[in-house]
Scaffold this motif. Structure first.
Motif, PDB file in Angstrom:
ATOM      1  N   TYR A 292       0.812  -1.215   0.000  1.00 46.80           N
ATOM      2  CA  TYR A 292       0.000   0.000   0.000  1.00 46.80           C
ATOM      3  C   TYR A 292       0.850   1.270   0.000  1.00 46.80           C
ATOM      4  O   TYR A 292       0.333   2.363   0.214  1.00 46.80           O
ATOM      5  CB  TYR A 292      -0.962  -0.011   1.195  1.00 46.80           C
ATOM      6  N   SER A 293       2.146   1.148  -0.244  1.00 49.05           N
ATOM      7  CA  SER A 293       3.030   2.305  -0.296  1.00 49.05           C
ATOM      8  C   SER A 293       2.575   3.286  -1.364  1.00 49.05           C
ATOM      9  O   SER A 293       2.011   2.896  -2.386  1.00 49.05           O
ATOM     10  CB  SER A 293       4.464   1.879  -0.634  1.00 49.05           C
ATOM     11  N   GLY A 294       2.848   4.578  -1.108  1.00 43.58           N
ATOM     12  CA  GLY A 294       2.572   5.594  -2.103  1.00 43.58           C
ATOM     13  C   GLY A 294       1.818   6.768  -1.525  1.00 43.58           C
ATOM     14  O   GLY A 294       1.571   6.856  -0.321  1.00 43.58           O
ATOM     15  N   ARG A 295       1.451   7.687  -2.435  1.00 41.38           N
ATOM     16  CA  ARG A 295       0.728   8.913  -2.068  1.00 41.38           C
ATOM     17  C   ARG A 295      -0.755   8.755  -2.387  1.00 41.38           C
ATOM     18  O   ARG A 295      -1.119   8.189  -3.424  1.00 41.38           O
ATOM     19  CB  ARG A 295       1.292  10.101  -2.841  1.00 41.38           C
ATOM     20  N   TYR A 296      -1.580   9.309  -1.498  1.00 40.26           N
ATOM     21  CA  TYR A 296      -3.030   9.236  -1.630  1.00 40.26           C
ATOM     22  C   TYR A 296      -3.621  10.626  -1.407  1.00 40.26           C
ATOM     23  O   TYR A 296      -3.216  11.336  -0.483  1.00 40.26           O
ATOM     24  CB  TYR A 296      -3.632   8.295  -0.579  1.00 40.26           C
ATOM     25  N   GLN A 297      -4.595  10.976  -2.217  1.00 35.78           N
ATOM     26  CA  GLN A 297      -5.380  12.201  -2.019  1.00 35.78           C
ATOM     27  C   GLN A 297      -6.551  11.836  -1.117  1.00 35.78           C
ATOM     28  O   GLN A 297      -7.286  10.884  -1.415  1.00 35.78           O
ATOM     29  CB  GLN A 297      -5.888  12.740  -3.349  1.00 35.78           C
ATOM     30  N   CYS A 298      -6.735  12.576  -0.024  1.00 37.38           N
ATOM     31  CA  CYS A 298      -7.773  12.242   0.954  1.00 37.38           C
ATOM     32  C   CYS A 298      -8.748  13.402   1.161  1.00 37.38           C
ATOM     33  O   CYS A 298      -8.371  14.568   1.084  1.00 37.38           O
ATOM     34  CB  CYS A 298      -7.141  11.912   2.303  1.00 37.38           C
ATOM     35  N   SER A 299      -9.981  13.044   1.446  1.00 34.92           N
ATOM     36  CA  SER A 299     -10.979  14.011   1.897  1.00 34.92           C
ATOM     37  C   SER A 299     -11.784  13.330   2.988  1.00 34.92           C
ATOM     38  O   SER A 299     -11.962  12.113   2.985  1.00 34.92           O
ATOM     39  CB  SER A 299     -11.877  14.474   0.745  1.00 34.92           C
ATOM     40  N   GLY A 300     -12.229  14.132   3.949  1.00 38.99           N
ATOM     41  CA  GLY A 300     -12.957  13.533   5.054  1.00 38.99           C
ATOM     42  C   GLY A 300     -13.730  14.552   5.848  1.00 38.99           C
ATOM     43  O   GLY A 300     -13.805  15.731   5.498  1.00 38.99           O
TER      44      GLY A 300
END
Length: 140
Positions: free
Chosen positions: A28-36
């Motif tokens: 699951y390594s890497g960059r993620y765009q998040c909203s919450g």
């Protein structure tokens, strides 16, 4: 009898020093765009970056460190343990005076292109009497 006991002890010590199986789980390594949405802070946006700690990962279980930076430049760091399709997380705001730390659990889905999507629930027991939130993160 002594020979049998000695042989048994040798076999037990070999098992104790055997290397754990290599990591074979999803990475699951890497960059993620998040909203919450946080129960105290309302809606938020951020970027989270996971890094696999390969030396601590074995079989289908992964170990990660991560950081998350929100749109207002607030920064959280933490660590996570994974199983296929799931992450358990601990995180803390970089300013310990805020007492903004907690735990979370995320379900992981993978699309046909191999990109991961996280659906996370978290709990913060000490921030403003306790709080919680939900967030969605998509791999970039």
């Amino acid at each position: 009898m002594r020979k049998i006991l000695a042989t048994g002890l040798v076999l037990l010590s070999l098992q104790a020093t055997a290397s754990p199986p290599p990591f074979t789980g999803p990475d699951y390594s890497g960059r993620y765009q998040c909203s919450g949405h946080d129960s105290h802070g309302g809606d938020f946006q951020g970027i989270i970056e996971f890094k696999l700690e390969a030396a601590q990962s074995t079989g289908t279980h992964g170990a990660y460190t991560f950081s998350m930076t929100l749109a207002d430049q607030s920064r959280y760091t933490g660590f996570a343990a994974s199983a296929p399709k799931a992450l358990a997380l601990y995180f803390a705001h970089d300013d310990p005076k805020l007492q903004d730390h907690g735990v979370g659990i995320a379900e992981v889905e993978t699309d046909q292109d191999g990109r991961h999507r996280l659906s996370k629930y978290y709990y913060t027991p000490h921030l403003a009497g306790g709080g919680h939130g939900l967030e969605q993160c998509q791999a970039l």
